[in-house]
Write an enzyme that holds these catalytic residues in place. Sequence first.
Site, PDB file in Angstrom:
ATOM      1  N   LYS A  40      19.131  63.642  51.941  1.00  0.00           N
ATOM      2  CA  LYS A  40      19.156  63.261  53.367  1.00  0.00           C
ATOM      3  C   LYS A  40      18.344  64.233  54.233  1.00  0.00           C
ATOM      4  O   LYS A  40      17.620  63.820  55.135  1.00  0.00           O
ATOM      5  CB  LYS A  40      20.596  63.167  53.867  1.00  0.00           C
ATOM      6  CG  LYS A  40      21.361  62.036  53.185  1.00  0.00           C
ATOM      7  CD  LYS A  40      22.732  61.841  53.749  1.00  0.00           C
ATOM      8  CE  LYS A  40      23.581  60.963  52.836  1.00  0.00           C
ATOM      9  NZ  LYS A  40      23.020  59.629  52.565  1.00  0.00           N
ATOM     10  N   GLY A  41      18.469  65.530  53.948  1.00  0.00           N
ATOM     11  CA  GLY A  41      17.742  66.519  54.743  1.00  0.00           C
ATOM     12  C   GLY A  41      16.236  66.326  54.608  1.00  0.00           C
ATOM     13  O   GLY A  41      15.516  66.222  55.610  1.00  0.00           O
ATOM     14  N   ASN A  43      14.565  63.763  53.480  1.00  0.00           N
ATOM     15  CA  ASN A  43      14.111  62.460  53.998  1.00  0.00           C
ATOM     16  C   ASN A  43      13.929  62.524  55.516  1.00  0.00           C
ATOM     17  O   ASN A  43      12.946  62.007  56.065  1.00  0.00           O
ATOM     18  CB  ASN A  43      15.136  61.361  53.685  1.00  0.00           C
ATOM     19  CG  ASN A  43      15.307  61.116  52.199  1.00  0.00           C
ATOM     20  OD1 ASN A  43      14.493  61.561  51.392  1.00  0.00           O
ATOM     21  ND2 ASN A  43      16.383  60.424  51.821  1.00  0.00           N
ATOM     22  N   LEU A 214      24.013  50.433  62.787  1.00  0.00           N
ATOM     23  CA  LEU A 214      24.765  49.233  62.388  1.00  0.00           C
ATOM     24  C   LEU A 214      23.968  48.332  61.444  1.00  0.00           C
ATOM     25  O   LEU A 214      24.123  47.106  61.483  1.00  0.00           O
ATOM     26  CB  LEU A 214      25.169  48.453  63.654  1.00  0.00           C
ATOM     27  CG  LEU A 214      26.075  49.228  64.637  1.00  0.00           C
ATOM     28  CD1 LEU A 214      26.172  48.490  65.969  1.00  0.00           C
ATOM     29  CD2 LEU A 214      27.461  49.416  64.029  1.00  0.00           C
ATOM     30  N   GLY A 215      23.091  48.914  60.627  1.00  0.00           N
ATOM     31  CA  GLY A 215      22.315  48.121  59.667  1.00  0.00           C
ATOM     32  C   GLY A 215      21.478  47.072  60.380  1.00  0.00           C
ATOM     33  O   GLY A 215      20.795  47.374  61.365  1.00  0.00           O
ATOM     34  N   ASP A 245      18.307  57.838  57.301  1.00  0.00           N
ATOM     35  CA  ASP A 245      17.502  59.063  57.418  1.00  0.00           C
ATOM     36  C   ASP A 245      16.252  58.801  58.256  1.00  0.00           C
ATOM     37  O   ASP A 245      15.847  59.639  59.064  1.00  0.00           O
ATOM     38  CB  ASP A 245      17.093  59.561  56.020  1.00  0.00           C
ATOM     39  CG  ASP A 245      18.304  59.890  55.171  1.00  0.00           C
ATOM     40  OD1 ASP A 245      19.350  60.255  55.745  1.00  0.00           O
ATOM     41  OD2 ASP A 245      18.209  59.767  53.937  1.00  0.00           O
ATOM     42  N   SER A 284       9.402  55.109  51.286  1.00  0.00           N
ATOM     43  CA  SER A 284       9.510  54.021  52.270  1.00  0.00           C
ATOM     44  C   SER A 284       9.370  54.513  53.719  1.00  0.00           C
ATOM     45  O   SER A 284       9.310  53.714  54.648  1.00  0.00           O
ATOM     46  CB  SER A 284      10.867  53.318  52.130  1.00  0.00           C
ATOM     47  OG  SER A 284      11.898  54.158  52.606  1.00  0.00           O
TER      48      SER A 284
HETATM   49  O1  RIB Z   1      20.327  58.741  52.570  1.00  0.00           O
HETATM   50  C1  RIB Z   1      19.713  58.477  51.355  1.00  0.00           C
HETATM   51  C2  RIB Z   1      19.752  59.683  50.497  1.00  0.00           C
HETATM   52  O2  RIB Z   1      21.103  59.967  50.184  1.00  0.00           O
HETATM   53  C3  RIB Z   1      19.070  59.543  49.162  1.00  0.00           C
HETATM   54  O3  RIB Z   1      17.714  59.903  49.198  1.00  0.00           O
HETATM   55  C4  RIB Z   1      19.912  60.405  48.247  1.00  0.00           C
HETATM   56  O4  RIB Z   1      19.247  61.531  47.785  1.00  0.00           O
HETATM   57  C5  RIB Z   1      21.142  60.771  49.045  1.00  0.00           C
HETATM   58  O5  RIB Z   1      21.077  62.063  49.493  1.00  0.00           O
END
Ligand code: RIB
Length: 292
Positions: A40-41, A43, A214-215, A245, A284
């Site tokens: 997450k970080g 990304n 909310l997707g 992210d 992506s």
């Molecule tokens: O938010 C998606 C991410 O969550 C993925 O890339 C995975 O590594 C998890 O950390």
Amino acid sequence: MSDIYVIGSMNMDMTVVASRFPELGETVNGQSFSTAYGGKGANQAVAAARLGANVKMCACTGKDVYGEELKKALENDGVNTDFVYESGSSTGVAVITLVDGDNTIIVAKGANADVSIKQAELFLKNAKPGDILLAQLETDFETVEYALKTAKINKMITVLNPAPADALSSSLCEYCDYIIPNETELKTITSNADIDFSLKLIKEKYGCVPIVTLGSEGCAYYSENGVNHLPCSKVKAVDTTGAGDTFCGAFCAALSKGSQIEDCLKFALKCATLSVTRKGAQPSLPYLSEIE
Ligand code: RIB
């Protein structure tokens, strides 16, 4: 333009595409397997950098091939990695199951758990008032808490994506200017399933601006006028991994350029919408030219 300081995780994502999620104790045959750079970080750092922001990252990887690759990927996207350390643990991995564009994720934190308070202190030493701290919860909780607290004292803008959330996450709200959970995380934080009620509760109790993703329904946030819902364009989602992210990174990128909250959110929605039409977390993430 202010700088963005991201403290968070770096993972190698391992994704299996399947036609359905297995039941407890069941094995199902998958259709394909792929790896991609994630965490997450990382990304969120890459998302902001691809959208034109100045980004620095504080993280830990293992002394292994995954760690080397993940760090190189950040550098290729222009993220400053002076505060990405190697620890004695192995690089974090995420095991992802993807079914019809939706996913479940299990993270083995590995080196992500080694990001320390000392490292956070060094990282934030040269930050200026008005710079942005962006954090998530895939690293050590006390370190994130320290970073948010320090950033707040130093008059940085603090943004927390409380993912994955647990019962302790709400205690961090008092150090945040913005908190960006998804619907499930919001429910965990407030112990209440009503979105509008939860947003109001966070604003009134902690003073920070809550924004819920909310997707396909866009997002909602709480302002002085109450809860505002912002929709997003409808697209065919092929992979939602990293959509949150993208949203957080894009929100901070727009914030770093001085945009107002609603403009930041509309920009973040556009970026996240584009990201779900493509596969993988970092592969992506959109570039500014694509959004413009
Ligand atoms: O938010 C998606 C991410 O969550 C993925 O890339 C995975 O590594 C998890 O950390």
